[in-house]
Design a protein around this motif. Structure first.
Motif, PDB file in Angstrom:
ATOM      1  N   PHE A 158       0.838  -1.194   0.000  1.00 46.51           N
ATOM      2  CA  PHE A 158       0.000   0.000   0.000  1.00 46.51           C
ATOM      3  C   PHE A 158       0.879   1.252   0.000  1.00 46.51           C
ATOM      4  O   PHE A 158       1.946   1.278   0.614  1.00 46.51           O
ATOM      5  N   ASP A 159       0.392   2.277  -0.690  1.00 44.67           N
ATOM      6  CA  ASP A 159       0.908   3.632  -0.514  1.00 44.67           C
ATOM      7  C   ASP A 159       0.024   4.314   0.508  1.00 44.67           C
ATOM      8  O   ASP A 159      -1.207   4.384   0.336  1.00 44.67           O
ATOM      9  N   ARG A 160       0.623   4.771   1.608  1.00 43.54           N
ATOM     10  CA  ARG A 160      -0.136   5.398   2.681  1.00 43.54           C
ATOM     11  C   ARG A 160       0.166   6.889   2.682  1.00 43.54           C
ATOM     12  O   ARG A 160       1.299   7.301   2.957  1.00 43.54           O
ATOM     13  N   VAL A 161      -0.823   7.685   2.366  1.00 43.10           N
ATOM     14  CA  VAL A 161      -0.683   9.142   2.378  1.00 43.10           C
ATOM     15  C   VAL A 161      -1.773   9.701   3.285  1.00 43.10           C
ATOM     16  O   VAL A 161      -2.957   9.740   2.913  1.00 43.10           O
ATOM     17  N   GLY A 162      -1.383  10.069   4.512  1.00 38.97           N
ATOM     18  CA  GLY A 162      -2.368  10.531   5.477  1.00 38.97           C
ATOM     19  C   GLY A 162      -3.338   9.403   5.783  1.00 38.97           C
ATOM     20  O   GLY A 162      -2.954   8.295   6.138  1.00 38.97           O
ATOM     21  N   ARG A 163      -4.624   9.711   5.644  1.00 37.68           N
ATOM     22  CA  ARG A 163      -5.651   8.695   5.895  1.00 37.68           C
ATOM     23  C   ARG A 163      -6.022   7.952   4.615  1.00 37.68           C
ATOM     24  O   ARG A 163      -6.868   7.074   4.642  1.00 37.68           O
ATOM     25  N   THR A 218       1.870  -1.051  -7.223  1.00 33.56           N
ATOM     26  CA  THR A 218       1.866  -1.989  -8.349  1.00 33.56           C
ATOM     27  C   THR A 218       1.974  -3.418  -7.830  1.00 33.56           C
ATOM     28  O   THR A 218       1.260  -4.326  -8.269  1.00 33.56           O
ATOM     29  N   GLU A 219       2.873  -3.641  -6.839  1.00 33.76           N
ATOM     30  CA  GLU A 219       3.023  -4.968  -6.247  1.00 33.76           C
ATOM     31  C   GLU A 219       1.738  -5.413  -5.557  1.00 33.76           C
ATOM     32  O   GLU A 219       1.370  -6.579  -5.596  1.00 33.76           O
ATOM     33  N   GLY A 220       1.050  -4.444  -4.930  1.00 34.35           N
ATOM     34  CA  GLY A 220      -0.194  -4.774  -4.246  1.00 34.35           C
ATOM     35  C   GLY A 220      -1.283  -5.226  -5.205  1.00 34.35           C
ATOM     36  O   GLY A 220      -2.026  -6.181  -4.920  1.00 34.35           O
ATOM     37  N   ARG A 221      -1.364  -4.526  -6.379  1.00 31.81           N
ATOM     38  CA  ARG A 221      -2.362  -4.916  -7.360  1.00 31.81           C
ATOM     39  C   ARG A 221      -2.075  -6.314  -7.922  1.00 31.81           C
ATOM     40  O   ARG A 221      -2.991  -7.115  -8.133  1.00 31.81           O
ATOM     41  N   VAL A 222      -0.806  -6.625  -8.144  1.00 28.95           N
ATOM     42  CA  VAL A 222      -0.440  -7.958  -8.638  1.00 28.95           C
ATOM     43  C   VAL A 222      -0.757  -9.018  -7.595  1.00 28.95           C
ATOM     44  O   VAL A 222      -1.311 -10.080  -7.907  1.00 28.95           O
ATOM     45  N   PHE A 223      -0.437  -8.706  -6.344  1.00 28.13           N
ATOM     46  CA  PHE A 223      -0.623  -9.698  -5.285  1.00 28.13           C
ATOM     47  C   PHE A 223      -2.099  -9.929  -4.975  1.00 28.13           C
ATOM     48  O   PHE A 223      -2.497 -11.019  -4.571  1.00 28.13           O
ATOM     49  N   LEU A 224      -2.957  -8.915  -5.172  1.00 29.97           N
ATOM     50  CA  LEU A 224      -4.364  -9.037  -4.822  1.00 29.97           C
ATOM     51  C   LEU A 224      -5.043 -10.183  -5.564  1.00 29.97           C
ATOM     52  O   LEU A 224      -5.828 -10.938  -4.964  1.00 29.97           O
TER      53      LEU A 224
END
Length: 305
Positions: free
Chosen positions: A49-54, A60-66
């Protein structure tokens, strides 16, 4: 090795893109969910995940892994369901031995009931005479048998499932065809086609016992293993015989059948299984069979009233 709990947290968060809502879906608070996802990222060596504030979004890795993570959870759920159903006897394989006589109505009716009640059980059929079924139990190649009750060195449990009367088979034109019913003594000194004392042991022992107890002496001309062949011999005029009533279904021309007048004799069909069998599918099928045949007897009794 992936932790399914961590994968489940990731999929919930990746679907909601909101850690608070994802935690609520999983009936947990947000900090433990965030911790599980961090452990998963550490295990994989990537950020999911990219975490920006809330705000969070998938890398890209997260979308592949999902995609793979979702399939993994689906497979795990399917595996759990499958093993539970197997433990309950709802899936699996049952190997059934049956005699030719059982193959006319008894087995087809039972399989039709099983198709409805136990659709995921795979049934494998073996048509075997009773003594061959005993050997098949010994070799562990069948799980249930529908057979005549014969003695066995195997520790088998037998349950009666059907009884049918014995009838006299006569070549057309035989003097005894003039009678509607035949007294056993009328078979005295008649040429007789007898079941084999080995392959047809049940009927051989049964008939010899009946003849002996009634002081009737037949002239045995041939010993034959199977009922169809016995009927062929009767049709050729080589003798008379006594067979279970189901033998009439063969519809041999030039063969007539008569009921016995003074002997109440039944041919028994039993369901057999090994006393030490522990296959849940076999147990489920056996219990279904017991209920199926009990229902048939109740229905038959109602029709006779």
């Amino acid at each position: 090795m992936l932790d399914l709990g961590q994968v489940r947290c990731f999929v919930a968060a990746a679907t909601e893109l909101n850690f608070r809502r994802a935690a609520a879906l999983l009936n947990m608070t947000q900090p433990p969910l965030s911790r599980q996802i961090q452990l998963l990222e550490h295990s994989l060596g990537v950020e999911l995940f990219d975490r920006v504030g809330r705000t969070v979004k998938l890398t890209t890795e997260g979308r592949v892994f999902l995609a793979d993570a979702t399939r993994l959870l689906n497979l795990a759920e399917q595996a759990e369901t499958t093993v539970r159903r197997a433990s309950q006897g709802k899936t699996g394989r049952v190997r059934i031995g049956f005699t030719g006589a059982a193959g006319y109505e008894l087995i087809p009716g039972l399989l039709a009931a099983a198709k409805v009640a136990l659709p995921e059980i795979d049934v494998v059929l073996f048509e075997l005479i009773s003594v061959a079924q005993i050997e098949a139990f010994y070799a562990n190649t069948i799980d249930l048998g529908f057979m005549r009750p014969v003695s066995s060195r195997q520790q088998l449990t037998l349950q009666l499932v059907e009884e049918e009367p014995l009838v006299v088979a006569l070549p057309k034109g035989h003097p005894l065809c003039a009678y509607e019913r035949i007294a056993l003594r009328q078979l005295n000194d008649q040429p007789f086609i007898m079941h084999s004392p080995v392959q047809g042991k049940y009927f051989y022992d049964r008939l010899m016992g009946i003849f002996s107890s009634n002081d009737v002496h037949v002239q045995i001309t041939q010993y034959i293993d199977q009922s169809p062949t016995i009927l062929s011999m009767v049709r050729a005029g080589l003798g008379v015989s006594i067979l279970p009533a189901s033998a009439q279904r063969f519809h041999y021309d030039n063969v007539e059948f008569r009921h016995l007048d003074d002997v109440v004799a039944q041919a028994e069909m039993s369901m057999a299984w090994r006393a030490d069998q522990e296959n849940p599918a076999v147990t489920a099928f056996r219990l279904l069979a017991i209920e199926h045949f009990a229902a048939q007897r109740r229905e038959g009794g109602a029709h006779n009233n």
